[in-house]
Scaffold this active site. Structure first.
Site, PDB file in Angstrom:
ATOM      1  CB  SER A  15      -9.394   0.575  -0.578  1.00  0.00           C
ATOM      2  OG  SER A  15      -8.943   0.851  -1.854  1.00  0.00           O
TER       3      SER A  15
ATOM      4  CG  HIS B 102      -5.205   3.747   0.151  1.00  0.00           C
ATOM      5  ND1 HIS B 102      -4.776   2.453  -0.057  1.00  0.00           N
ATOM      6  CD2 HIS B 102      -6.480   3.794  -0.314  1.00  0.00           C
ATOM      7  CE1 HIS B 102      -5.747   1.758  -0.625  1.00  0.00           C
ATOM      8  NE2 HIS B 102      -6.794   2.549  -0.791  1.00  0.00           N
TER       9      HIS B 102
ATOM     10  CG  ASP C 119      -2.287   0.670   0.870  1.00  0.00           C
ATOM     11  OD1 ASP C 119      -2.250   1.882   0.601  1.00  0.00           O
ATOM     12  OD2 ASP C 119      -3.337   0.009   0.894  1.00  0.00           O
TER      13      ASP C 119
END
Ligand SMILES: *[C@@H]1O[C@H](CO)[C@@H](O)[C@H](O)[C@H]1NC(C)=O
Ligand SMILES: *[C@@H]1O[C@H](CO)[C@@H](O)[C@H](O)[C@H]1NC(C)=O
Ligand SMILES: *[C@@H]1O[C@H](CO)[C@@H](O)[C@H](O)[C@H]1NC(C)=O
Ligand SMILES: *[C@@H]1O[C@H](CO)[C@@H](O)[C@H](O)[C@H]1NC(C)=O
Ligand SMILES: *[C@@H]1O[C@H](CO)[C@@H](O)[C@H](O)[C@H]1NC(C)=O
Ligand SMILES: *[C@@H]1O[C@H](CO)[C@@H](O)[C@H](O)[C@H]1NC(C)=O
Ligand SMILES: *[C@@H]1O[C@H](CO)[C@@H](O)[C@H](O)[C@H]1NC(C)=O
Ligand SMILES: *[C@@H]1O[C@H](CO)[C@@H](O)[C@H](O)[C@H]1NC(C)=O
Ligand SMILES: *[C@@H]1O[C@H](CO)[C@@H](O)[C@H](O)[C@H]1NC(C)=O
Length: 893
Positions: free
Chosen positions: A545, A219, A169
């Site tokens: 996600s 994220h 990520d």
């Protein structure tokens, strides 16, 4: 030894990335299309070859290449590099791909960071100091965990202890107290690395360092918290807080992550001993042949489960699965909406009777509240009152000047203005309204009633609590703080719209080769998790996600409970025990298609304790041309008693890929058809002794009476109902019609020659003359101020090979637009051919440069565009669709 795909052009960046197709307007918000790094390639070596001798060969052949990454791993031996000699990039690439050392070669594509929707992020100061939880410590009541039975495994003490999850990520803010506060041995985030550095954007050279700190994004920190957040001030945890996390950072501060970096990250995560690897990254594809998907498949085959987000391209309809989620054996994870929406309000306290101060959340209005401490007074003692304060208040009403007056919201009986006037007539200055429905409190405005100094709003639940306390005869005092000094307050409201059902944004399968995708679904809509401290510490986001890491964590819990990490076993357990959800559109009386939800919402507890094991996770009956007339699976009974199983099946909504009269796949929600497959079983009831197993044959009959040209996708669930109390299912899916004969790969109205510098993309008439600079850039990169001919190509379905060749026109060789002339082309234009692409469009300037590095002489030409049909043979002329444009003329300045 074949060049996997060549450069593809993107015109107008954002435009090309947001809209997968042209002919239906540019408003479709779909998943991101991958772009290319010009001149950059990944090669995989044959056995016993290495990068040293490869680069030596390049040098000896005068091909200058700058190494990007050394990809020497147990599951993948190769490297990536950037060709430097700019006079013949494509020739060089072709020559390299044909070297005997090279097993396979692919251009480097870039995958953008997923566009997940940020619903809320904490106010940095407030979040850190005083966000509070509403629930007391004890059982796991976090709704994503309750929905997936993670709460039940947690209640038994499972936390994923001892299991290593490798996360690929954007890095992680490991300084966050809820993420352990440190990085390295003994920390929650104990391993991993930064493969790229801050400056990396996908296209430039990565600058690795050992520290996977999320220095600019957010994220990865959200994803990590979903898996393993520790107890924190918001009162939730990750699903598997006992695991050890590895973070492999693949995004810099801007741009995307390239294939070679992702391949390196997956290999590193594998070699560092991850038991499970997860990535919430991808781009629209639909082909399992991309290098990253191929590697992910190898990792699964080597014994490590891989979960990848299905994608957020739901609006694009069927056949829009993303890479590397579409890799064979990779678990592609779809999203369902949370049943409870976390909301963030301003926090204040109240005191009932002599009780201690309790927190509550409120939404400030106009005019706003200052610092006040006021006793509460309710106009009505009925929490269901429909016309609260709609009429003049009774004469015995006290002077309301020094109360906070509580009223129930009404939108039908009278206006807020009338309510406020009636209250003001009794001296009221402070109003608090409570909602009449379980919904988010909104900022109310009573500025037109000058007597009112302050107004705010609370949830219906909070209003009811207060009214009930007052009804018990308690004095309730409310202490407010100006909203900009107030701490944030976390609350949850029931999600009435789609809670528990498939999220609108979740990408649809299957792949172009009818592989069943996605595999399972998990909560991904409106998910609370950790966020980098400098961005507020906590946030609510929506996307696959979010559902993907929850699934990875659930895999860890079940692996711990069952003592196995075998990917196939886990996939089959999760698939057979998942709960299929109803179709969220319309009457909600039928199941949502398998192409949207896979096996359904994961049920971790059932997966952990299933004693019946099915030998397959899912079945694809393929299309009509490749129809699978029967399939077998076995039922294994691991229990200590004999079990009788009843076999049956449940139909899911049959959905058309296309709308009548249209050649581009319909956007969500697609037209549906009222016809279903019938399944016949070799036995409808079988008894399996303890420790035994039994094979079942399934004979499908696809639905009839459907319009095959619109490619209906049918699906459903084989149900296996055991007297043991287990109700298991196997999702199946098939296509009526021929993928090969899919209405049209090339859109007949949208393959033409246009003017590259004209944003309106006019379809040009024959023989337009273009006066262009002599090309110097071998990648075919246009000069921004020149007027080039452009090839405009829209693909209605995916293709494994797209060509755009240049055909000469002279007096002895005429061609008519639309027909394909017999004249042989002189070569491919630069940036073509393109392999394994999703449905999308290409707008490519033709600068005179051909793919082999030569320059086309001045003259008259047309573009001959050819796309290989799905399941077509690249060697057979008849397996291509072809369109030839009108001729145009080029003259060099
Ligand atoms: C570039 O490639 C050409 C042909 O392969 C070769 O003649 C030339 O020397 C190369 N130039 C450089 C700078 O490597
Ligand atoms: C936790 O859940 C169990 C079983 O559902 C229940 O018996 C127990 O009372 C709960 N404990 C708390 C603190 O809510
Ligand atoms: C609450 O406070 C009042 C006044 O201080 C006192 O008379 C009363 O006994 C208290 N009640 C309780 C339950 O403590
Ligand atoms: C609510 O108010 C009505 C009259 O206004 C009264 O009859 C009733 O007893 C009250 N109910 C409670 C629970 O206080
Ligand atoms: C469907 O059939 C084609 C042709 O045999 C094959 O290549 C493809 O893999 C099949 N799809 C599935 C899911 O089995
Ligand atoms: C299924 O099993 C039956 C009986 O064992 C066998 O005859 C048949 O070939 C099998 N079919 C497939 C598709 O494997
Ligand atoms: C499963 O079988 C049991 C009887 O063994 C029956 O009562 C139950 O309704 C069945 N469930 C479903 C969903 O068919
Ligand atoms: C176009 O731009 C190039 C440099 O990018 C410049 O050399 C050339 O003069 C420009 N031509 C025109 C017509 O503006
Ligand atoms: C091509 O077109 C020109 C003008 O339309 C015509 O004169 C010529 O005969 C054509 N040539 C062929 C080979 O058809």
């Amino acid at each position: 030894m074949k060049l996997q795909y060549a450069l593809l052009a993107l015109f107008g960046g954002a435009l090309a990335q947001d809209a997968p197709h042209l002919s239906h307007g540019l408003d479709a918000v779909a998943d991101v299309e991958p772009s290319m790094v010009p001149g950059a390639y990944i090669v995989e070596f044959e056995d016993n070859e290495d990068a040293g001798s490869f680069y030596g060969d390049l040098r000896s052949q005068n091909m200058e290449a700058e190494p990007r990454l050394d990809l020497t791993y147990s599951l993948f031996k190769g490297c990536s590099f950037q060709l430097k000699n700019t006079s013949d990039v494509d020739v060089a690439a072709q020559r390299i791909s044909e070297m005997p050392k090279i097993r396979k070669m692919w251009p480097v594509r870039i995958h953008e960071i997923p566009k997940d929707e940020l619903i809320w992020a904490g106010n940095a100061e407030a979040a850190r100091s005083s966000l509070r939880k509403r629930q007391e410590p004890g059982n796991d009541t976090f709704s994503p965990h309750v929905m997936t039975q993670v709460d039940k495994l947690r209640a038994e003490g499972f936390t994923g202890a001892g299991i290593r999850i490798g996360v690929v990520d954007s890095g992680v803010d490991y300084n966050h107290p809820a993420l352990g506060g440190c990085f390295g041995e003994g920390c929650l985030i104990s391993y991993g690395t930064d493969l790229v550095g801050d400056e990396y954007n996908g296209g430039n050279t990565p600058v690795p360092d050992p520290d996977p700190l999320e220095s600019c994004g957010s994220h990865g920190t959200h994803v990590a918290g979903i898996i393993a957040a520790q107890e924190n001030e918001l009162g939730f945890t990750g699903a598997a807080p006992g695991v050890t996390l590895g973070m492999y950072r693949v995004f810099g501060c801007n741009g995307g992550a390239s294939d070679d970096v992702l391949i390196a990250a997956f290999n590193r995560a594998f070699e560092d001993g991850s038991d499970i690897i997860t990535a919430s990254i991808g781009s629209a594809s639909g082909w399992s042949e991309s290098p990253w998907a191929v590697l992910a498949q190898r990792i699964v085959e080597a014994g490590v489960p891989v979960t990848i987000a299905a994608g957020n391209g739901g609006s694009a309809g069927l056949f829009y699965s993303s890479t590397a989620a579409d890799g064979k054996e990779v678990t592609a994870v779809a999203s369902v909406d949370n049943t409870e929406t976390p909301i963030i309000l301003s926090g204040a306290t109240f005191r009932a009777g002599n009780g201690s101060a309790e927190s509550f959340g409120w939404q400030d209005g106009f005019p706003s509240y200052g610092n006040v401490s006021l006793p509460l007074w309710a106009v009505s003692n009925n929490t269901e009152v429909e016309d609260d304060a709609c009429n003049a208040l009774p004469d015995d009403t006290p002077d309301l000047a020094n109360y906070m007056v509580l009223i129930r919201e009404t939108w039908t009986s009278c206006s807020l203005f009338e309510q406020a006037q009636n209250l003001a007539a009794k001296g009221a200055r402070y109003i608090m309204v409570y909602s009449s429905v379980p919904d988010v409190p909104i900022p109310l405005n009573v500025q037109s009633v000058p007597e009112i100094i302050s107004i705010g709003m609370v949830t219906s639940e909070q209003g009811a609590e207060w009214v009930n306390l007052l009804n018990e005869g308690k004095r309730v005092t409310v202490d407010m703080t100006e909203y900009f000094r107030a701490p944030a307050f976390l609350d949850f409201i029931p999600s009435t719209a789609r809670g528990g059902l498939l999220s609108e944004f979740t990408s649809w399968g299957p792949t172009w080769e009818v592989d069943l995708k996605p595999q399972v679904a998990a909560p991904g809509g409106n998910i609370l998790s950790t966020y980098p401290l400098n961005l507020g510490g906590y946030a609510v986001e929506s996307g696959t996600s979010m559902s993907c890491p929850l699934t990875a964590a659930a895999y860890a819990l079940v692996a711990e409970a069952r003592g196995t990490l075998d990917p196939s076993t886990l996939e089959r357990l999760f698939s057979s025990t998942a709960s299929p959800k109803v179709w969220a559109e319309g009457s909600r009386d039928r199941l949502a298609p398998v192409a949207q939800q896979g096996a359904g919402l994961i049920q971790a507890y059932d997966a952990a304790y299933a004693t019946t094991i099915l030998s397959v996770a899912s079945i694809s009956f393929n299309d009509t041309d490749n129809f699978v007339p029967s399939a077998n699976f076995t039922i294994e009974n691991l229990g200590s008693e004999e079990v009788t199983y009843e076999l049956d099946h449940r139909q899911a909504v049959t959905m058309y890929t296309f709308k009548e009269g249209e050649l581009y796949p319909a956007s969500y929600p697609n037209p549906i058809a009222d016809a279903y497959a019938a399944l016949e079983f070799s036995e409808s009831k079988v008894t399996v002794p303890a420790g035994g197993s039994k094979e079942i044959t399934v004979i499908p009959t696809p639905p009839s009476g459907l319009d095959e040209k619109l490619l209906p996708v049918y699906s459903g669930y084989i149900t296996v109902n055991g007297t043991s109390g287990e109700l298991l299912s196997i999702p199946y899916l098939g296509v009526v019609g021929s993928m090969y004969a899919a209405p049209s790969v090339l859109d007949p109205d949208w393959v033409f020659v246009s003017n590259w510098s004209d944003f309106m993309l006019p379809k040009l008439v024959e023989n337009t003359v273009f006066t262009i600079p002599y090309p110097t850039d071998p990648t075919g990169e246009p000069q921004i101020n020149a007027t080039y001919p452009a090839s405009v190509i829209q693909l209605n379905v995916g293709t494994a090979l797209l060509r755009c060749d240049l055909v000469p026109h002279n007096d002895s060789a005429n061609a008519t637009a639309g027909d394909v002339s017999k004249v042989p082309p002189i070569g491919s234009i630069a940036r073509f051919p393109v392999e394994f692409t999703s449905r999308r469009y290409f707008i490519t300037a033709f600068t005179g440069m051909l793919a082999d590095g030569s320059v086309a002489p001045e003259g008259r030409y047309s573009f001959r565009v050819r796309a290989l049909k799905i399941f077509g043979d690249a060697a057979k002329e008849e397996d291509y669709e072809a369109v030839e444009t009108v001729p145009f003329e080029i003259v060099y300045t």
